[in-house]
Write a protein that holds these residues in place. Structure first.
Motif, mmCIF file in Angstrom:
data_model
loop_
_atom_site.group_PDB
_atom_site.id
_atom_site.type_symbol
_atom_site.label_atom_id
_atom_site.label_comp_id
_atom_site.label_asym_id
_atom_site.label_seq_id
_atom_site.Cartn_x
_atom_site.Cartn_y
_atom_site.Cartn_z
ATOM 1 N N VAL A 26 23.367 35.583 48.435
ATOM 2 C CA VAL A 26 23.946 36.462 47.433
ATOM 3 C C VAL A 26 25.412 36.658 47.803
ATOM 4 N N PHE A 27 26.277 36.511 46.834
ATOM 5 C CA PHE A 27 27.714 36.668 47.048
ATOM 6 C C PHE A 27 28.087 38.121 46.811
ATOM 7 N N LEU A 28 28.730 38.743 47.812
ATOM 8 C CA LEU A 28 29.172 40.122 47.659
ATOM 9 C C LEU A 28 30.553 40.123 47.018
ATOM 10 N N ALA A 29 30.581 40.475 45.757
ATOM 11 C CA ALA A 29 31.828 40.498 44.991
ATOM 12 C C ALA A 29 32.523 41.837 45.231
ATOM 13 N N ASN A 30 33.304 41.893 46.292
ATOM 14 C CA ASN A 30 33.958 43.143 46.689
ATOM 15 C C ASN A 30 35.216 43.361 45.860
ATOM 16 N N LEU A 31 35.322 44.531 45.287
ATOM 17 C CA LEU A 31 36.443 44.850 44.405
ATOM 18 C C LEU A 31 37.351 45.881 45.044
ATOM 19 N N GLY A 32 38.673 45.612 45.034
ATOM 20 C CA GLY A 32 39.637 46.580 45.548
ATOM 21 C C GLY A 32 39.924 46.391 47.028
ATOM 22 N N THR A 33 40.223 47.477 47.694
ATOM 23 C CA THR A 33 40.563 47.462 49.123
ATOM 24 C C THR A 33 39.314 47.719 49.963
ATOM 25 N N ASP B 140 41.686 40.147 40.939
ATOM 26 C CA ASP B 140 41.847 39.147 39.880
ATOM 27 C C ASP B 140 40.506 38.483 39.589
ATOM 28 N N PRO B 141 39.971 38.596 38.383
ATOM 29 C CA PRO B 141 38.671 38.008 38.051
ATOM 30 C C PRO B 141 38.606 36.501 38.279
ATOM 31 N N ASP C 93 36.402 31.862 41.473
ATOM 32 C CA ASP C 93 36.566 30.684 42.340
ATOM 33 C C ASP C 93 35.869 30.897 43.681
ATOM 34 N N ALA C 94 36.012 32.100 44.224
ATOM 35 C CA ALA C 94 35.370 32.398 45.512
ATOM 36 C C ALA C 94 33.854 32.337 45.379
ATOM 37 N N PHE C 95 33.339 32.796 44.266
ATOM 38 C CA PHE C 95 31.888 32.738 44.055
ATOM 39 C C PHE C 95 31.411 31.292 43.998
ATOM 40 N N LYS C 96 32.127 30.441 43.272
ATOM 41 C CA LYS C 96 31.734 29.035 43.177
ATOM 42 C C LYS C 96 31.739 28.370 44.548
ATOM 43 N N ALA C 97 32.728 28.708 45.359
ATOM 44 C CA ALA C 97 32.848 28.091 46.678
ATOM 45 C C ALA C 97 31.780 28.575 47.659
ATOM 46 N N SER C 98 31.159 29.714 47.379
ATOM 47 C CA SER C 98 30.188 30.298 48.309
ATOM 48 C C SER C 98 28.857 29.570 48.334
ATOM 49 N N HIS D 106 37.343 47.778 36.862
ATOM 50 C CA HIS D 106 37.236 46.369 37.251
ATOM 51 C C HIS D 106 35.841 45.754 37.152
ATOM 52 N N ALA D 107 34.799 46.542 37.113
ATOM 53 C CA ALA D 107 33.454 45.968 37.224
ATOM 54 C C ALA D 107 33.088 45.076 36.048
ATOM 55 N N ALA D 108 33.359 45.515 34.839
ATOM 56 C CA ALA D 108 32.962 44.731 33.666
ATOM 57 C C ALA D 108 33.661 43.374 33.641
ATOM 58 N N ALA D 109 34.965 43.364 33.903
ATOM 59 C CA ALA D 109 35.703 42.102 33.904
ATOM 60 C C ALA D 109 35.200 41.186 35.017
ATOM 61 N N ALA D 110 34.914 41.759 36.181
ATOM 62 C CA ALA D 110 34.397 40.964 37.294
ATOM 63 C C ALA D 110 33.035 40.369 36.950
ATOM 64 N N ALA D 111 32.183 41.146 36.284
ATOM 65 C CA ALA D 111 30.860 40.653 35.901
ATOM 66 C C ALA D 111 30.978 39.496 34.914
#
Length: 621
Positions: free
Chosen positions: A500-507, A537-538, A543-548, A565-570
């Motif tokens: 599972v890829f942890l899509a961390n948003l922000g700092t 940046d979504p 790209d990071a998700f694809k590479a994981s 940011h959550a909706a755009a990231a999703a």
């Protein structure tokens, strides 16, 4: 420099400690939240208050003799009698003061056990001086029920005086029926056979005790403290009546009985349970016109709390269980080796089990004080409430005709099943934490070594004349362990675990807390969490998700960041091919928008982690 007068004046400035002052401080911290949130409940519905007043004039409950240590029992269960003999001699030479002989098919054999033959018993006991104060306890099942007779025959053959032997023979026909869910005979047929065995042992000069009421059966099946107490008390009474019917005086009959209780990592409930059984049995004795004498209570650390994963944590759980039983006055304690859930424990695991007790006895001096919990408000209150609830349940069992009849009529089992289901639900939601299994997993752990001994399949015995629901043992960690096993098999087969890829948003300040939670959440099920730096940046996130190489993704950030940011990231993750998207935290008012953007599930404390992890495997397989 302060003077004595200054110290007295300073002390006078502080109000005396009392409940009212404490409550004012607590209410200030709660800031309007209800005080009831600090009150927890046991599985019996007994409220656990956050603070108790001392119980005045409380008297210690008699158990072991004053300042006497409990018997340090070591489990002997290797199917090879010669190897068991070597283990037993080594244990006795290194601090054990007793041996628990576990035969195949016994309740608590856990898949192993001594071979059921007279030759095996003779080999096992070779070189062991049974008249030298060594405590011996038998745990035999229906298939090995002749072990009692074989042991007696070996002693007579060796010319040992039976009166000098300290042997608890462990006869428990009701317990055997309870676990198997069958009986070839009714109680009116079983009782005379068992009491006839007791008569023969008594005539031969053995001092017993001979019959045991085994509360482990309820505990292993997921039952509560009250259920364990009520069952144990009813079985004790059933055996007392059987001995009375066989012609023994009540005075001698009670000395032929003992109890076995489970001690687990819940310190206060374990201590209160052991204390409660002594009080309950004393009430039975008084009802029989007897002056109460301390009941012999053997303790064994809990099977259901043991884990295969991160098995070293079992040492901590067993230490707390031993500590609790020892302070509660147990007469003997048997510590299950910490690797028993993995297989036959090796010498290192056995040494640790033995030394757990020796350190608590010889370095912590736990046996020096009789019933140190006496007068402690919390323990005294809990003991009394367990007594009241267990006595009421005991009366229900007696109304059903006693322990055996209550099992046959399915009076006991539904109550235990309900508690078992509640425990399993709490474990699934990680409210009841099993460290290493349902919380704080380590996917890189090295499994502890065990001996290469094949488990012994349980063999049916006799004809099933009477059938009823069995009280089957469980380990609470098993569902999470099954997922971890599945992950290991995928790693072996495919070269990689599910991810599972942890899509961390922000700092890091925004996402660290929830990313840490999500990592533990998924890895308890063997799903490897791929961590990353924070994203804003979504497109970069996609790209990071694809590479994981992951097919699952979990958004992790703070409640402040999610609205922006959550909706755009999703949406970006969905476009990048994420098969399923989670969000760490409760969605609140954002749920509709988040689901519209592609978020399918939310992971948070108190949710059904097990169900979500099982569903995740359906997505990655």
């Amino acid at each position: 420099m302060s003077t004595a007068t200054d110290d007295i004046r300073l002390a006078a400035d502080f109000a005396p400690a009392n409940y009212e002052n404490w409550r004012k401080l607590v209410d200030g911290v709660l800031k309007g939240a209800p005080f009831e949130k600090l009150i927890s409940k046991t599985y019996d519905g007994i409220a656990i208050q956050p603070i108790y007043a001392r119980t005045p004039d409380a008297m210690p409950i008699s158990g072991r003799a004053a300042a006497a240590p409990w018997q340090v029992m070591q489990r002997i269960d290797h199917p090879d009698a010669a190897k068991s003999n070597r283990q037993a001699l080594h244990d006795l030479e290194n601090g054990a003061t007793g041996l628990t002989l576990v035969f195949e098919g016994a309740n608590g054999a856990r898949g192993f056990g001594l071979a059921a033959s007279q030759e095996a018993v003779a080999t096992l006991l070779d070189g062991i001086y049974l008249d030298a104060g060594i405590g011996i306890e038998l745990q035999a099942g229906p298939q090995s029920r002749m072990a009692v007779t074989w042991l007696a025959d070996v002693i007579k053959t060796q010319g040992i005086d039976p009166a000098k032997c300290d042997i608890r023979f462990g006869l428990d026909p009701i317990g055997a029926c309870a676990v198997w869910g069958t009986s070839a005979h009714g109680w009116d047929e079983i009782a005379p056979v068992v009491t006839d065995t007791v008569k023969k042992l008594d005539d031969d000069g053995f001092k017993g005790p001979f019959m045991v009421a085994d509360g482990r059966i309820i505990h292993d099946a997921g039952g509560s403290e009250v259920q364990e107490l009520a069952y144990t008390l009813s079985v004790l009474l059933s055996y007392l009546r059987a001995l009375d019917d066989a012609g023994f005086s009540l005075e001698s009959a009670r000395s032929m009985l003992y109890a076995r209780l489970t001690s687990d990592a819940d310190q206060f409930l374990t201590m209160a349970k052991f204390r409660a059984l002594r009080l309950l049995w004393a009430r039975i004795e008084e009802s029989c016109g007897l002056k109460p004498k301390p009941l012999f209570i053997a303790a064994e650390t809990a099977w259901r709390m043991m884990t295969q994963r991160d098995s070293a944590v079992n040492m901590l759980r067993a230490t707390m269980a031993t500590f609790s039983a020892g302070l509660a006055g147990a007469n003997s304690i048997c510590v299950l080796p910490h690797t028993l859930a993995l297989g036959m424990p090796d010498s290192g695991a056995r040494r640790i089990a033995r030394n757990t007790q020796l350190i608590l006895l010889e370095e912590s001096n736990l046996a020096r004080v009789t019933d140190p919990a006496a007068g402690a408000g919390g323990i005294e209150t809990l003991t009394r409430e367990l007594c009241d609830a267990a006595w009421a349940m005991f009366q229900d069992i007696e109304k059903a005709g006693g322990a055996f009849a209550a099992l046959v009529s399915n009076t006991i089992q539904p109550k235990v099943a309900a508690t078992r289901a509640a425990r399993q639900a709490a474990v699934a939601k990680r409210r009841d934490v099993l460290t290493g299994a349902s919380e704080f997993p380590n996917l890189q752990e090295t499994r502890a070594s065990v001996l290469k001994v094949k488990p012994i399949p349980a063999k049916p015995y006799g004809k099933d004349k009477i059938k009823f629901p069995a009280l089957e043992p469980l380990r609470l960690a098993e569902p999470f362990e099954a997922l971890r096993d599945k992950s290991d098999h995928m790693l072996a087969r495919k070269g990689a675990r599910p991810k599972v890829f942890l899509a961390n948003l922000g700092t890091p300040a925004d996402f660290t807390a929830r990313a840490t939670f999500a990592k533990s959440f998924f890895e308890t099920g063997g799903i490897e969490a791929i961590d990353a730096d924070g994203f804003t940046d979504p497109a970069t996130l996609a790209d990071a998700f694809k590479a994981s190489g992951a097919t699952l993704a979990c958004l992790c950030s703070s409640d402040k960041q999610y609205p922006a940011h959550a909706a755009a990231a999703a949406r970006a993750l969905q476009s990048a091919g994420a098969r399923h998207i989670y969000l760490a935290g409760r969605p609140g008012d954002l749920e509709a928008d988040l689901r519209a953007a592609g978020v399918q599930d939310f992971v948070f404390a108190g949710g059904d982690a097990l169900a979500m992890l099982v569903q995740a495997y359906a997505l990655v397989e």
